[in-house]
Design a protein around this motif. Structure first.
Motif, PDB file in Angstrom:
ATOM      1  N   THR A 131       0.823  -1.211   0.000  1.00  0.00           N
ATOM      2  CA  THR A 131       0.000   0.000   0.000  1.00  0.00           C
ATOM      3  C   THR A 131       0.856   1.260   0.000  1.00  0.00           C
ATOM      4  O   THR A 131       0.439   2.290  -0.545  1.00  0.00           O
ATOM      5  CB  THR A 131      -0.953   0.024   1.209  1.00  0.00           C
ATOM      6  OG1 THR A 131      -0.205  -0.051   2.432  1.00  0.00           O
ATOM      7  CG2 THR A 131      -1.957  -1.127   1.139  1.00  0.00           C
ATOM      8  N   ASP A 164       0.179   4.128  -2.580  1.00  0.00           N
ATOM      9  CA  ASP A 164      -0.079   5.481  -2.079  1.00  0.00           C
ATOM     10  C   ASP A 164       0.856   6.498  -2.717  1.00  0.00           C
ATOM     11  O   ASP A 164       0.455   7.631  -3.008  1.00  0.00           O
ATOM     12  CB  ASP A 164       0.071   5.520  -0.559  1.00  0.00           C
ATOM     13  CG  ASP A 164      -1.060   4.793   0.165  1.00  0.00           C
ATOM     14  OD1 ASP A 164      -2.101   4.529  -0.478  1.00  0.00           O
ATOM     15  OD2 ASP A 164      -0.896   4.471   1.358  1.00  0.00           O
ATOM     16  N   ILE A 223      -0.476   7.189  -6.161  1.00  0.00           N
ATOM     17  CA  ILE A 223      -1.677   8.025  -6.089  1.00  0.00           C
ATOM     18  C   ILE A 223      -1.296   9.472  -5.823  1.00  0.00           C
ATOM     19  O   ILE A 223      -1.827  10.398  -6.445  1.00  0.00           O
ATOM     20  CB  ILE A 223      -2.623   7.505  -4.985  1.00  0.00           C
ATOM     21  CG1 ILE A 223      -3.200   6.145  -5.378  1.00  0.00           C
ATOM     22  CG2 ILE A 223      -3.741   8.505  -4.722  1.00  0.00           C
ATOM     23  CD1 ILE A 223      -4.004   5.479  -4.270  1.00  0.00           C
ATOM     24  N   GLU A 224      -0.354   9.663  -4.901  1.00  0.00           N
ATOM     25  CA  GLU A 224       0.091  11.020  -4.574  1.00  0.00           C
ATOM     26  C   GLU A 224       0.686  11.713  -5.791  1.00  0.00           C
ATOM     27  O   GLU A 224       0.470  12.916  -6.004  1.00  0.00           O
ATOM     28  CB  GLU A 224       1.105  10.973  -3.438  1.00  0.00           C
ATOM     29  CG  GLU A 224       1.538  12.341  -2.937  1.00  0.00           C
ATOM     30  CD  GLU A 224       2.492  12.277  -1.767  1.00  0.00           C
ATOM     31  OE1 GLU A 224       2.982  13.336  -1.340  1.00  0.00           O
ATOM     32  OE2 GLU A 224       2.745  11.158  -1.263  1.00  0.00           O
ATOM     33  N   ARG A 258      -6.696   3.411  -6.417  1.00  0.00           N
ATOM     34  CA  ARG A 258      -7.447   3.250  -5.164  1.00  0.00           C
ATOM     35  C   ARG A 258      -8.234   1.946  -5.178  1.00  0.00           C
ATOM     36  O   ARG A 258      -8.322   1.254  -4.156  1.00  0.00           O
ATOM     37  CB  ARG A 258      -8.383   4.437  -4.956  1.00  0.00           C
ATOM     38  CG  ARG A 258      -7.667   5.765  -4.695  1.00  0.00           C
ATOM     39  CD  ARG A 258      -8.624   6.868  -4.332  1.00  0.00           C
ATOM     40  NE  ARG A 258      -7.948   8.164  -4.335  1.00  0.00           N
ATOM     41  CZ  ARG A 258      -7.963   9.007  -5.340  1.00  0.00           C
ATOM     42  NH1 ARG A 258      -8.632   8.715  -6.446  1.00  0.00           N
ATOM     43  NH2 ARG A 258      -7.304  10.150  -5.276  1.00  0.00           N
ATOM     44  N   ARG A 294      -5.793  -0.800  -4.573  1.00  0.00           N
ATOM     45  CA  ARG A 294      -5.407  -0.825  -3.166  1.00  0.00           C
ATOM     46  C   ARG A 294      -6.466  -1.543  -2.342  1.00  0.00           C
ATOM     47  O   ARG A 294      -6.147  -2.398  -1.510  1.00  0.00           O
ATOM     48  CB  ARG A 294      -5.222   0.610  -2.666  1.00  0.00           C
ATOM     49  CG  ARG A 294      -4.663   0.741  -1.259  1.00  0.00           C
ATOM     50  CD  ARG A 294      -4.626   2.222  -0.856  1.00  0.00           C
ATOM     51  NE  ARG A 294      -3.819   2.441   0.325  1.00  0.00           N
ATOM     52  CZ  ARG A 294      -4.239   2.276   1.571  1.00  0.00           C
ATOM     53  NH1 ARG A 294      -5.462   1.858   1.784  1.00  0.00           N
ATOM     54  NH2 ARG A 294      -3.429   2.527   2.597  1.00  0.00           N
TER      55      ARG A 294
END
Length: 404
Positions: free
Chosen positions: A155, A159, A162-163, A376, A379
């Motif tokens: 994750t 993450d 995604i950021e 997402r 995830r």
């Protein structure tokens, strides 16, 4: 699977004199009130009535808060106290807290948790009896640890991706805003008047009791949320479903070509504006949205104008309400905004130029948002597969179904 009540007890211990006040939230987890106010910019209700009205929390306890049915149960890494409105779950035996932290925030568990209470609405909480109705997986402690370590690694990588996509969207939004401002500045105003003299009509909706989820089917009635105008582009998916027993209000249906402006929103978004593109015959206005018809003037030009720094400053200065929470802008304040407009023909030419110059940026932004949404989903699917034992945490390979 084991009964939830055999793994977690209901901690009813009163708070201690030296306990700090904790705030559980979906977005930030469990923080002290001071840390929560700093990171969120929001105020919280301080408890001044004494420790006897609070519940003690130990590290690795889990807290059921008022919106757990939407986002799961929060693990606390802190010792402290919470309101009696919350349910505190204390592990009954040796468990790996990070494994249950992933489990209790997973979509599969959140869905099961919400099903324990009939007709659950915002503001209601899930009690211990509801939590205790569920069974929870209980792999051996070594397996719990391996799953938690695997998910920490995987994750963290997702993450970070995604950021990166969110950073791209933010950067493109800044570039788009600069292009719009430059284009508007080049348009020559021929009239200076109050906004009320530009408006031919204005409407406002209502806010009936709604569900907590949006509708995706054009046949189902829903009420638009203020977020439908955030970012300057109308988003019909920002809505809340009307319950089946509710009576729709056809007179409040949003109309194509209207300029929507949010009456109530956070400080940096109050007064956000967007133009309705398309027909949405089952979407109603809420009382937090103004809908303007502008006659011969271009609603898209005015929406872009209201998003410029000069107009944002005027709107934010006149908005009322605490700066750290929802603010309001009255209809009178909006109608009295001074507005310098070029001719309707030049407005339309400026809008064409803006569309042309920002098209690639919007396409890139949409693609970045699509990728972030897929990440997402990935995830969430990974967490669900891991906590339900469908992935071997040592190899990361999906386990085959038992052929027998």
């Amino acid at each position: 699977m084991s009964p939830a009540k055999s793994l977690f007890g209901n901690r009813t211990e009163p708070s201690h004199d030296d306990d700090v006040h904790l705030t559980p939230s979906q977005k930030y987890g469990v923080l002290t009130q001071e840390a929560y106010m700093e990171v969120s910019g929001s105020s919280v209700v301080l408890n001044l009535t004494g420790s006897d009205r609070m519940r003690h929390v130990e590290p690795d306890d889990f807290i059921i808060h008022l919106r757990s049915f939407q986002g799961g149960i929060e693990r606390s890494e802190l010792r402290g106290k919470v309101s009696m409105a919350y349910t505190v779950l204390a592990p009954r035996r040796l468990l790996v807290p990070r494994f249950y932290q992933y489990l209790m925030k997973s979509a599969i568990y959140v869905g099961a948790l919400g099903s324990t209470t009939d007709q659950l609405r915002d503001g209601q909480s899930i009690k211990y009896d509801g939590f205790a109705r569920l069974d929870l997986p209980e792999p051996p402690p070594g397996e719990q640890q391996a799953i938690a370590d695997f998910l920490d690694r995987e994750t963290a990588q997702i993450d970070a991706m995604i950021e990166a996509q969110e950073g791209l969207v933010s950067g493109l939004a800044e570039r788009r805003s600069a292009v719009i401002s430059t284009t508007l500045d080049a348009a020559r105003p021929v009239s200076r008047q109050r906004f009320k003299h530009v408006v031919s009509s204005v409407r406002q909706g209502s806010s009936p009791q709604c569900e907590s989820f949006p509708v995706l089917d054009d046949e189902d009635w829903a009420v638009l949320k203020v977020g439908c105008v955030n970012g300057g582009v109308f988003n019909p998916r920002e809505n809340k479903a009307l319950p089946p027993e509710s009576i729709p209000s056809p007179q409040h249906v949003v109309r194509e070509g209207e300029l929507l402006v949010s009456r109530a929103n956070t400080r940096n978004l109050v007064g956000s504006a967007a133009v309705v593109r398309g027909r949405f015959e089952h979407l109603q206005l809420s009382d937090k949205l103004y809908a303007f018809a502008l006659g011969e003037n271009s609603p898209e030009f005015v929406a872009n104008l209201l998003a410029t720094p000069a107009y944002r400053e005027q709107i934010e200065l006149q908005a009322t309400g605490a700066s750290h929470s929802m603010q309001n802008i009255t209809l009178a304040c909006l109608l009295n905004l001074p507005m310098a407009l070029p001719s309707p023909d030049e407005q339309r030419e400026a809008v064409k130029a803006i569309r042309s110059r920002t098209k690639v940026m919007e396409e890139m932004s949409n693609e970045a948002e699509r990728i972030a949404a897929l990440l997402r989903e990935r995830r969430e699917a990974l967490i669900t597969a891991a906590v339900t034992g469908r992935i071997d945490p040592h190899t990361g390979i999906e386990r085959l179904e038992d052929a027998s």
